[in-house]
Design a protein around this motif. Structure first.
Motif, PDB file in Angstrom:
ATOM      1  N   LYS A 126       0.836  -1.207   0.000  1.00  0.00           N
ATOM      2  CA  LYS A 126       0.000   0.000   0.000  1.00  0.00           C
ATOM      3  C   LYS A 126       0.871   1.257   0.000  1.00  0.00           C
ATOM      4  O   LYS A 126       2.091   1.175   0.128  1.00  0.00           O
ATOM      5  N   ILE A 127       0.185   2.400  -0.134  1.00  0.00           N
ATOM      6  CA  ILE A 127       0.874   3.679   0.063  1.00  0.00           C
ATOM      7  C   ILE A 127       0.338   4.249   1.368  1.00  0.00           C
ATOM      8  O   ILE A 127      -0.843   4.596   1.459  1.00  0.00           O
ATOM      9  N   ARG A 128       1.197   4.297   2.389  1.00  0.00           N
ATOM     10  CA  ARG A 128       0.748   4.767   3.698  1.00  0.00           C
ATOM     11  C   ARG A 128       1.724   5.804   4.249  1.00  0.00           C
ATOM     12  O   ARG A 128       2.875   5.886   3.816  1.00  0.00           O
ATOM     13  N   PHE A 129       1.266   6.535   5.243  1.00  0.00           N
ATOM     14  CA  PHE A 129       1.967   7.737   5.719  1.00  0.00           C
ATOM     15  C   PHE A 129       2.283   7.590   7.206  1.00  0.00           C
ATOM     16  O   PHE A 129       1.396   7.253   7.998  1.00  0.00           O
ATOM     17  N   PHE A 130       3.505   7.856   7.575  1.00  0.00           N
ATOM     18  CA  PHE A 130       3.949   7.681   8.962  1.00  0.00           C
ATOM     19  C   PHE A 130       4.509   9.005   9.483  1.00  0.00           C
ATOM     20  O   PHE A 130       5.276   9.672   8.778  1.00  0.00           O
ATOM     21  N   PHE A 131       4.105   9.321  10.706  1.00  0.00           N
ATOM     22  CA  PHE A 131       4.470  10.625  11.271  1.00  0.00           C
ATOM     23  C   PHE A 131       5.808  10.587  12.002  1.00  0.00           C
ATOM     24  O   PHE A 131       6.224   9.543  12.505  1.00  0.00           O
ATOM     25  N   GLU A 132       6.434  11.759  12.094  1.00  0.00           N
ATOM     26  CA  GLU A 132       7.598  11.922  12.959  1.00  0.00           C
ATOM     27  C   GLU A 132       7.149  11.790  14.411  1.00  0.00           C
ATOM     28  O   GLU A 132       6.064  12.263  14.774  1.00  0.00           O
ATOM     29  N   GLU A 133       8.016  11.213  15.228  1.00  0.00           N
ATOM     30  CA  GLU A 133       7.708  11.064  16.652  1.00  0.00           C
ATOM     31  C   GLU A 133       7.506  12.438  17.317  1.00  0.00           C
ATOM     32  O   GLU A 133       6.661  12.597  18.197  1.00  0.00           O
ATOM     33  N   ASP A 134       8.277  13.420  16.887  1.00  0.00           N
ATOM     34  CA  ASP A 134       8.231  14.738  17.535  1.00  0.00           C
ATOM     35  C   ASP A 134       7.249  15.691  16.867  1.00  0.00           C
ATOM     36  O   ASP A 134       7.351  16.907  17.013  1.00  0.00           O
ATOM     37  N   ALA A 135       6.295  15.135  16.118  1.00  0.00           N
ATOM     38  CA  ALA A 135       5.376  16.010  15.382  1.00  0.00           C
ATOM     39  C   ALA A 135       4.204  16.487  16.230  1.00  0.00           C
ATOM     40  O   ALA A 135       3.450  17.359  15.808  1.00  0.00           O
TER      41      ALA A 135
END
Ligand code: AKG
Length: 280
Positions: free
Chosen positions: A70-79
């Motif tokens: 799939k195409i999925r999106f992962f955030f920065e921990e410090d976001a």
């Protein structure tokens, strides 16, 4: 031929190879523009998955573990702020997009299936190549997280172990300040230190074969210009530091395996609904 005999020897000796000006600036820009569009179209409501290499088992949720096709999106921990909302725009908060960009997005597919990439992979001795993982890494200004020292074969294990190559394309200049890669020259000869596998009971675990710490004092920075390619042996220890600078450090990575290798079902990245394809 793309690689000279000297470059081949250097790759075998060091476990990595830098090729400057591999990708032209326009194709780097096209990937950046496309990644920007994908993030713009991404609606994060209800889907917050954080990418962290410090707490890999705990942070790896189903959204991550099912993202191989799939195409999925992962955030920065410090976001995030303490109340769970984003500190800044979504565009400035994504750590990476993965992991089937190369098959599901036409712009990334075209870049990944460029005949020059296919030729290079053939010269690396990967027979009957299959494109396994395509990932866009943002390394955001100020909050771009550290990627701790690791071998890619820990996560994408193959038998034989040399049946995989990692291609890391710099879409922007990468420097020590904005979080370039660091690698241990020759470190690929020490053997695989661990494997990250699916547990029978669900979730993930590490099988550790050698618990000695990495010899991080041997890491050297790989500062490269936009358009450079860094080829990584699957066993090469490498990392990247956090980006505290005001400049991003975008990169696109592609992992290619041989169809002749054994790719275990216990590897995290599986493609149940999308069979792997080669360069054609
Ligand atoms: O681009 C980075 O900062 C690190 C990427 C990396 O090491 C990986 O994806 O294996």
């Amino acid at each position: 031929m793309i690689l000279t005999a000297e470059q081949r020897d250097r790759y075998d000796r060091d476990g990595f190879l830098v090729i400057s000006d591999f990708a032209d600036p326009h194709s780097c820009d096209a990937l950046q523009t496309r990644a920007g569009q994908l993030v713009q179209d991404f609606d994060p409501s209800g889907i917050i998955s954080i990418f962290s290499t410090r707490e890999q088992n705990r942070r790896s949720d189903d959204y991550f573990l099912n993202s191989g096709d799939k195409i999925r999106f992962f955030f920065e921990e410090d976001a995030f702020l303490p109340d769970g909302t984003l500190k800044q725009s979504k565009e400035q908060s994504i750590n990476k997009i993965g992991h089937a960009l190369h098959d599901l997005d036409p712009v990334f597919s075209e870049f990944s299936r460029n005949p020059k990439v296919a030729q290079l992979v053939s010269e690396l001795g990967i027979n009957r190549p299959l494109l396994l993982q395509g990932m866009y890494i943002f390394k955001q200004p100020k909050i771009g997280g550290e990627v701790t020292c690791h071998q890619d074969s820990t996560f994408l294990y193959t038998e034989p172990q040399h049946a995989i190559a990692g291609l890391w394309f710099a879409l922007e200049d990468a420097t020590v300040e904005n979080g370039c890669l660091w690698a241990i020259p020759g470190g690929h000869t020490v053997g695989l230190k661990s494997r990250w596998l699916r547990n029978e009971s669900g979730g993930m675990k590490f099988d550790v074969f050698d618990s000695a710490p990495w010899e991080e004092e041997k890491l050297v920075p790989l500062e490269v210009k936009k358009g450079s390619l860094i080829i990584l042996n699957g066993l090469l220890p490498h990392k990247s530091l956090a980006n505290h600078s005001s400049r991003s450090r975008h990169a696109y990575t592609l992992h290619v395996i041989s169809a002749d290798c054994r790719y275990p079902e216990t590897n995290w990245l599986q493609r149940p609904e999308l069979p792997l394809r080669g360069f054609e």
